[in-house]
Scaffold this motif. Structure first.
Motif, PDB file in Angstrom:
ATOM      1  N   ALA A  71      37.133  66.122  17.112  1.00 48.60           N
ATOM      2  CA  ALA A  71      35.880  66.068  17.862  1.00 48.60           C
ATOM      3  C   ALA A  71      35.003  64.955  17.306  1.00 48.60           C
ATOM      4  O   ALA A  71      34.814  64.847  16.094  1.00 48.60           O
ATOM      5  N   ARG A  72      34.487  64.114  18.193  1.00 45.51           N
ATOM      6  CA  ARG A  72      33.588  63.034  17.797  1.00 45.51           C
ATOM      7  C   ARG A  72      32.363  63.053  18.707  1.00 45.51           C
ATOM      8  O   ARG A  72      32.384  63.640  19.795  1.00 45.51           O
ATOM      9  N   ILE A  73      31.298  62.397  18.273  1.00 48.16           N
ATOM     10  CA  ILE A  73      30.086  62.267  19.074  1.00 48.16           C
ATOM     11  C   ILE A  73      29.948  60.821  19.538  1.00 48.16           C
ATOM     12  O   ILE A  73      30.085  59.886  18.729  1.00 48.16           O
ATOM     13  N   VAL A  74      29.689  60.651  20.824  1.00 49.60           N
ATOM     14  CA  VAL A  74      29.528  59.318  21.407  1.00 49.60           C
ATOM     15  C   VAL A  74      28.065  59.095  21.777  1.00 49.60           C
ATOM     16  O   VAL A  74      27.401  59.997  22.309  1.00 49.60           O
ATOM     17  N   ASN A  75      27.575  57.918  21.482  1.00 48.64           N
ATOM     18  CA  ASN A  75      26.243  57.516  21.919  1.00 48.64           C
ATOM     19  C   ASN A  75      26.399  56.883  23.305  1.00 48.64           C
ATOM     20  O   ASN A  75      26.917  55.769  23.430  1.00 48.64           O
ATOM     21  N   LEU A  76      25.979  57.586  24.334  1.00 52.78           N
ATOM     22  CA  LEU A  76      26.165  57.101  25.701  1.00 52.78           C
ATOM     23  C   LEU A  76      25.267  55.903  26.013  1.00 52.78           C
ATOM     24  O   LEU A  76      25.510  55.184  26.985  1.00 52.78           O
ATOM     25  N   GLN A  77      24.273  55.681  25.198  1.00 48.54           N
ATOM     26  CA  GLN A  77      23.391  54.538  25.416  1.00 48.54           C
ATOM     27  C   GLN A  77      24.011  53.238  24.917  1.00 48.54           C
ATOM     28  O   GLN A  77      23.722  52.165  25.436  1.00 48.54           O
ATOM     29  N   THR A  78      24.886  53.347  23.920  1.00 45.57           N
ATOM     30  CA  THR A  78      25.532  52.147  23.376  1.00 45.57           C
ATOM     31  C   THR A  78      26.995  52.040  23.784  1.00 45.57           C
ATOM     32  O   THR A  78      27.602  50.977  23.654  1.00 45.57           O
ATOM     33  N   ASN A 126      21.651  61.921  25.590  1.00 40.90           N
ATOM     34  CA  ASN A 126      21.958  60.589  25.053  1.00 40.90           C
ATOM     35  C   ASN A 126      23.276  60.576  24.274  1.00 40.90           C
ATOM     36  O   ASN A 126      23.896  59.516  24.122  1.00 40.90           O
ATOM     37  N   PHE A 127      23.675  61.737  23.782  1.00 42.66           N
ATOM     38  CA  PHE A 127      24.903  61.852  23.014  1.00 42.66           C
ATOM     39  C   PHE A 127      25.827  62.879  23.658  1.00 42.66           C
ATOM     40  O   PHE A 127      25.361  63.841  24.260  1.00 42.66           O
ATOM     41  N   SER A 128      27.108  62.668  23.512  1.00 42.86           N
ATOM     42  CA  SER A 128      28.081  63.603  24.071  1.00 42.86           C
ATOM     43  C   SER A 128      29.251  63.793  23.117  1.00 42.86           C
ATOM     44  O   SER A 128      29.666  62.864  22.419  1.00 42.86           O
ATOM     45  N   SER A 129      29.791  64.983  23.124  1.00 45.49           N
ATOM     46  CA  SER A 129      31.017  65.245  22.380  1.00 45.49           C
ATOM     47  C   SER A 129      32.198  64.705  23.172  1.00 45.49           C
ATOM     48  O   SER A 129      32.203  64.726  24.404  1.00 45.49           O
ATOM     49  N   VAL A 130      33.202  64.199  22.481  1.00 44.23           N
ATOM     50  CA  VAL A 130      34.487  63.830  23.088  1.00 44.23           C
ATOM     51  C   VAL A 130      35.569  64.353  22.150  1.00 44.23           C
ATOM     52  O   VAL A 130      35.315  64.627  20.966  1.00 44.23           O
ATOM     53  N   TYR A 131      36.778  64.488  22.683  1.00 47.00           N
ATOM     54  CA  TYR A 131      37.860  65.092  21.908  1.00 47.00           C
ATOM     55  C   TYR A 131      39.092  64.192  21.952  1.00 47.00           C
ATOM     56  O   TYR A 131      39.602  63.867  23.024  1.00 47.00           O
ATOM     57  N   LEU A 132      39.532  63.772  20.764  1.00 49.95           N
ATOM     58  CA  LEU A 132      40.651  62.853  20.638  1.00 49.95           C
ATOM     59  C   LEU A 132      41.893  63.612  20.164  1.00 49.95           C
ATOM     60  O   LEU A 132      41.815  64.410  19.219  1.00 49.95           O
ATOM     61  N   VAL A 133      43.004  63.356  20.812  1.00 46.58           N
ATOM     62  CA  VAL A 133      44.273  63.966  20.412  1.00 46.58           C
ATOM     63  C   VAL A 133      45.195  62.855  19.922  1.00 46.58           C
ATOM     64  O   VAL A 133      45.455  61.893  20.656  1.00 46.58           O
ATOM     65  N   THR A 241      33.494  64.828  43.494  1.00 43.51           N
ATOM     66  CA  THR A 241      33.635  63.371  43.511  1.00 43.51           C
ATOM     67  C   THR A 241      32.485  62.703  42.776  1.00 43.51           C
ATOM     68  O   THR A 241      32.690  61.829  41.924  1.00 43.51           O
ATOM     69  N   HIS A 242      31.268  63.126  43.081  1.00 41.32           N
ATOM     70  CA  HIS A 242      30.093  62.506  42.473  1.00 41.32           C
ATOM     71  C   HIS A 242      30.064  62.703  40.961  1.00 41.32           C
ATOM     72  O   HIS A 242      29.749  61.774  40.195  1.00 41.32           O
ATOM     73  N   LEU A 243      30.379  63.912  40.503  1.00 44.85           N
ATOM     74  CA  LEU A 243      30.263  64.160  39.059  1.00 44.85           C
ATOM     75  C   LEU A 243      31.342  63.428  38.271  1.00 44.85           C
ATOM     76  O   LEU A 243      31.085  62.925  37.174  1.00 44.85           O
ATOM     77  N   VAL A 244      32.562  63.350  38.831  1.00 43.86           N
ATOM     78  CA  VAL A 244      33.626  62.643  38.122  1.00 43.86           C
ATOM     79  C   VAL A 244      33.338  61.142  38.088  1.00 43.86           C
ATOM     80  O   VAL A 244      33.486  60.489  37.044  1.00 43.86           O
ATOM     81  N   GLN A 245      32.903  60.592  39.221  1.00 43.43           N
ATOM     82  CA  GLN A 245      32.587  59.162  39.258  1.00 43.43           C
ATOM     83  C   GLN A 245      31.395  58.838  38.357  1.00 43.43           C
ATOM     84  O   GLN A 245      31.375  57.783  37.714  1.00 43.43           O
ATOM     85  N   TYR A 246      30.423  59.737  38.299  1.00 44.61           N
ATOM     86  CA  TYR A 246      29.256  59.487  37.446  1.00 44.61           C
ATOM     87  C   TYR A 246      29.653  59.474  35.975  1.00 44.61           C
ATOM     88  O   TYR A 246      29.353  58.524  35.239  1.00 44.61           O
ATOM     89  N   TRP A 247      30.353  60.529  35.530  1.00 42.74           N
ATOM     90  CA  TRP A 247      30.642  60.650  34.105  1.00 42.74           C
ATOM     91  C   TRP A 247      31.674  59.639  33.622  1.00 42.74           C
ATOM     92  O   TRP A 247      31.676  59.262  32.444  1.00 42.74           O
ATOM     93  N   GLU A 251      27.183  54.817  33.851  1.00 41.17           N
ATOM     94  CA  GLU A 251      26.106  55.600  33.242  1.00 41.17           C
ATOM     95  C   GLU A 251      26.632  56.727  32.367  1.00 41.17           C
ATOM     96  O   GLU A 251      25.857  57.414  31.706  1.00 41.17           O
ATOM     97  N   GLY A 252      27.952  56.928  32.403  1.00 44.68           N
ATOM     98  CA  GLY A 252      28.556  57.985  31.604  1.00 44.68           C
ATOM     99  C   GLY A 252      29.454  57.411  30.525  1.00 44.68           C
ATOM    100  O   GLY A 252      29.021  56.647  29.659  1.00 44.68           O
ATOM    101  N   PHE A 253      30.737  57.760  30.587  1.00 41.90           N
ATOM    102  CA  PHE A 253      31.691  57.336  29.557  1.00 41.90           C
ATOM    103  C   PHE A 253      32.373  56.003  29.858  1.00 41.90           C
ATOM    104  O   PHE A 253      33.191  55.541  29.053  1.00 41.90           O
TER     105      PHE A 253
END
Length: 266
Positions: A71-78, A126-133, A241-247, A251-253
């Motif tokens: 588990a890592r934290i991503v800064n969505l602003q950068t 502004n920050f989100s968790s992501v999960y790396l395998v 559709t909107h939520l997947v395209q957004y994230w 503006e998302g990942f």
């Protein structure tokens, strides 16, 4: 008369004493069960993440499988992994980070409206968790959280991508309140299986993956980016559709995934 007053007073005293005793027992139970509740909540989170990546194995425990997930934290602003300094400045504990709560905090999120909020989430953390395998010390897949509004509810889920950061491994919601038999079909395993192998981005790098009303025509040049829409659930399909395209968009990942694609995991 005095006897009657004594009886009323005794009744009130007994009632108050009973309420006090019950409240003590309830409070003690709540405190005592809190660790169990938190453990179950964490186990459910792990199960949902693994389910999105098609990693669940009945022969292994959830914790055993999840040991390969970082588990890592991503800064969505950068568009980069958050640094320790950034997390400290924001007062974020990476282990206990609650993205839902952060999205409600003006200090940890940004307000969205109109065209900037196609997913209908109102505020984005502004920050989100992501999960790396990882496999053989190399990144094998990545799982990111997504959410957005459907017809009746905000739908929360995860989408897993291969290490090309474009091909979908799996997708699913763990919390949604759409109409059973219609929009609620987002929980149908047969429908969720349609996402596997679909492509998120076009040649220009835009997130174009979407649900297709009436189903996907295999002869369509864009078929690789389309999933069958939910029959009788136009607004829920549009919301997905909107939520997947957004994230997965700018503006998302999107910037973060583009950085991983060009630079790898740091």
């Amino acid at each position: 008369m005095a006897s009657s007053n004594d009886s009323i007073q005794k009744t009130i005293i007994v009632a108050l004493s009973l309420c006090l005793v019950c409240s003590v027992f309830v409070a003690a139970a709540a405190v005592g069960l809190k660790p169990i509740q938190n453990a179950n909540k964490d186990l459910d989170r792990k199960r949902n993440i693994l389910s999105a990546a098609n990693m669940l194995d009945p022969s292994k425990s959830v914790d055993e499988i999840f040991s390969s997930v970082e588990a890592r934290i991503v800064n969505l602003q950068t568009g980069a992994f958050a640094t320790q300094a950034e997390l400290q400045a924001a007062g974020i504990d990476p282990v206990a980070y609650d993205q839902k709560a952060a999205a409600k905090n003006p200090q940890l999120s940004v307000a969205l409206s109109g065209e900037n909020d196609p997913a209908g989430i109102k505020r984005r953390a502004n920050f989100s968790s992501v999960y790396l395998v990882k496999a053989n010390n190399a990144l094998d897949k990545i799982i990111v959280p997504v959410h957005g509004y459907g017809l009746w509810s905000t739908m929360y889920g995860f989408i897993a991508l291969q290490n090309d950061f474009n091909t979908v491994i799996g997708f699913g919601f763990y919390d949604q309140g759409e109409t059973p038999g219609l929009g609620g079909e987002v929980d149908n395993p047969n429908w969720k299986a349609l996402w596997q192998g679909k492509l998120v981005y076009d040649e220009q790098g835009d997130a174009v993956i979407r649900l297709a009303k009436g189903g996907v025509d295999s002869s369509d040049p864009q078929a690789a980016h389309k999933i069958d829409g939910l029959s009788g659930a136009t607004l829920t399909s549009r919301g997905v559709t909107h939520l997947v395209q957004y994230w997965l968009g700018e503006e998302g990942f999107g910037p973060f995934l583009a950085k991983l694609r060009s630079e790898g995991v740091q």
